[in-house]
Design an enzyme around this catalytic site. Structure first.
Site, PDB file in Angstrom:
ATOM      1  N   ASP A  51       7.525  -1.037   5.075  1.00  0.00           N
ATOM      2  CA  ASP A  51       6.731  -0.751   6.270  1.00  0.00           C
ATOM      3  C   ASP A  51       5.309  -1.292   6.107  1.00  0.00           C
ATOM      4  O   ASP A  51       4.519  -1.274   7.049  1.00  0.00           O
ATOM      5  CB  ASP A  51       6.734   0.737   6.610  1.00  0.00           C
ATOM      6  CG  ASP A  51       6.201   1.622   5.489  1.00  0.00           C
ATOM      7  OD1 ASP A  51       5.865   1.092   4.410  1.00  0.00           O
ATOM      8  OD2 ASP A  51       6.137   2.850   5.687  1.00  0.00           O
ATOM      9  N   SER A  52       5.014  -1.828   4.922  1.00  0.00           N
ATOM     10  CA  SER A  52       3.764  -2.563   4.718  1.00  0.00           C
ATOM     11  C   SER A  52       3.675  -3.748   5.667  1.00  0.00           C
ATOM     12  O   SER A  52       2.596  -4.321   5.853  1.00  0.00           O
ATOM     13  CB  SER A  52       3.661  -3.040   3.271  1.00  0.00           C
ATOM     14  OG  SER A  52       4.847  -3.721   2.868  1.00  0.00           O
ATOM     15  N   ASP A  90      12.677   0.020   4.651  1.00  0.00           N
ATOM     16  CA  ASP A  90      11.901   1.256   4.752  1.00  0.00           C
ATOM     17  C   ASP A  90      12.198   1.978   6.062  1.00  0.00           C
ATOM     18  O   ASP A  90      12.252   1.343   7.132  1.00  0.00           O
ATOM     19  CB  ASP A  90      10.404   0.947   4.721  1.00  0.00           C
ATOM     20  CG  ASP A  90       9.765   1.222   3.370  1.00  0.00           C
ATOM     21  OD1 ASP A  90      10.316   2.015   2.592  1.00  0.00           O
ATOM     22  OD2 ASP A  90       8.701   0.635   3.107  1.00  0.00           O
ATOM     23  N   LYS A 120      14.917   3.188   2.427  1.00  0.00           N
ATOM     24  CA  LYS A 120      13.983   3.853   1.515  1.00  0.00           C
ATOM     25  C   LYS A 120      13.174   4.873   2.288  1.00  0.00           C
ATOM     26  O   LYS A 120      12.772   4.615   3.431  1.00  0.00           O
ATOM     27  CB  LYS A 120      13.047   2.857   0.844  1.00  0.00           C
ATOM     28  CG  LYS A 120      12.091   3.525  -0.173  1.00  0.00           C
ATOM     29  CD  LYS A 120      11.260   2.513  -0.926  1.00  0.00           C
ATOM     30  CE  LYS A 120      10.102   1.980  -0.122  1.00  0.00           C
ATOM     31  NZ  LYS A 120       9.093   3.036   0.208  1.00  0.00           N
ATOM     32  N   GLU A 122       9.935   7.972   1.764  1.00  0.00           N
ATOM     33  CA  GLU A 122       8.916   8.551   0.899  1.00  0.00           C
ATOM     34  C   GLU A 122       9.291   9.995   0.631  1.00  0.00           C
ATOM     35  O   GLU A 122       9.352  10.813   1.553  1.00  0.00           O
ATOM     36  CB  GLU A 122       7.538   8.421   1.547  1.00  0.00           C
ATOM     37  CG  GLU A 122       7.085   6.973   1.660  1.00  0.00           C
ATOM     38  CD  GLU A 122       5.667   6.817   2.176  1.00  0.00           C
ATOM     39  OE1 GLU A 122       4.986   7.849   2.383  1.00  0.00           O
ATOM     40  OE2 GLU A 122       5.229   5.672   2.367  1.00  0.00           O
ATOM     41  N   GLU A 189       4.708   4.843  -7.183  1.00  0.00           N
ATOM     42  CA  GLU A 189       3.524   4.077  -6.775  1.00  0.00           C
ATOM     43  C   GLU A 189       2.223   4.776  -7.115  1.00  0.00           C
ATOM     44  O   GLU A 189       2.065   5.984  -6.890  1.00  0.00           O
ATOM     45  CB  GLU A 189       3.547   3.804  -5.260  1.00  0.00           C
ATOM     46  CG  GLU A 189       2.317   3.040  -4.786  1.00  0.00           C
ATOM     47  CD  GLU A 189       2.387   2.568  -3.344  1.00  0.00           C
ATOM     48  OE1 GLU A 189       1.425   1.911  -2.892  1.00  0.00           O
ATOM     49  OE2 GLU A 189       3.404   2.843  -2.678  1.00  0.00           O
TER      50      GLU A 189
END
Length: 275
Positions: A51-52, A90, A120, A122, A189
């Site tokens: 999502d970056s 993501d 993915k 978080e 991270e």
């Protein structure tokens, strides 16, 4: 009919990545487009459609504004450009934090519409049950602990984690719970080096570090950071290229040629045939 059969390349999947625990380090990079995915594919074990992309490609200030449709669009592009590497997409902010049923609906949409091998999320105390729900229903899940970009508004910025004892315990507990819920790997991270090693030793699945430790089971970076496409990169990034400078020089040379009417030249234009 041709007697030649096209060579089939088997794409890596969650069990392949999970089996790399403690073995040869897993090579991971982000990918958002088909051309870049094609270049990375021969070198990477796993490509993350992160999502970056919201910040790297779309110019957003953080990842919070990224939508499900954006992730699907870029996931489709990366799948078209790759053949061998496992592709993980993501799940964006707001798409998996609610009910397990909503998380599954969004995860299954990503997998159906992109063909990717996993999603993915978080990780966090409230997310563990949703990870388990997804895995039990056939969705491979990669976890993410430590610095969580989607929580940037709560944290007040992108800040390293795990320097304080209470933070270390919480992150370690989240990593253990994520692995126990069925995640096949965990991104670690922006944490203190010792904590990254502790997490890697504590969980049975591979850890993939970013701003963590060489002791993780693999590493990932944002490709555009690693290639030097921005004028600033985080502390944990090693620049393996300086494409920003190279692109600037190339564009400047093109602009000069255009202004001096040196481009296009005979080699770049078409001529009418005689007769």
């Amino acid at each position: 009919m041709s007697s030649h059969r096209q060579e089939t390349v088997r794409r890596l999947a969650a069990p392949d990545i999970a089996a790399r625990k403690g073995g040869v380090p897993i090579v991971c990079l982000t990918a958002y487009t088909a051309p870049m995915a094609e270049i990375l594919d021969q070198h990477c074990d796993l490509m993350l459609v992160g999502d970056s992309v919201g910040m790297v490609v779309h110019g957003l200030p953080n990842t919070v504004g990224v939508t499900l449709e954006m992730m699907i669009l870029h996931g489709q592009a990366v799948m078209r450009g790759s053949r061998r590497a496992m592709v993980v997409v993501d799940m964006p902010f707001g798409s998996y934090e609610g009910s397990p049923q909503d998380a599954f609906a969004n995860a299954s949409r990503i997998m159906k519409e992109t063909g990717a091998s996993a999603v993915k999320v978080e990780s966090g105390e409230t997310i563990v049950a949703n990870i388990e729900y997804l895995v039990k229903r056939g969705v491979p899940v990669m976890g993410h602990v430590g610095l969580r970009p989607q929580a940037v508004l709560v944290d007040g910025g992108f800040k390293a984690k795990g320097k304080l004892d209470h933070e270390r315990r919480r992150i370690l507990d989240e990593a253990r719970a994520t692995a126990e819920a069925g995640a096949f790997a965990i991104v670690v991270e922006g944490v203190a080096e010792g904590l990254a090693r502790e997490i890697t030793e504590a969980v049975a699945v591979p850890t993939v570090g970013i701003g963590a430790s060489v002791g993780c089971d693999g590493q990932i970076l944002v490709t555009d950071d690693m290639l030097g496409l921005f004028d600033w990169t985080p502390k944990f990034v090693r620049r393996y290229g300086d494409l920003r400078t190279q692109i600037g020089k190339s564009v400047a040379a093109y602009a000069d040629d255009v202004r001096q009417r040196k481009f296009p030249g005979p080699a770049e234009i078409y001529f009418a045939k005689a007769g």
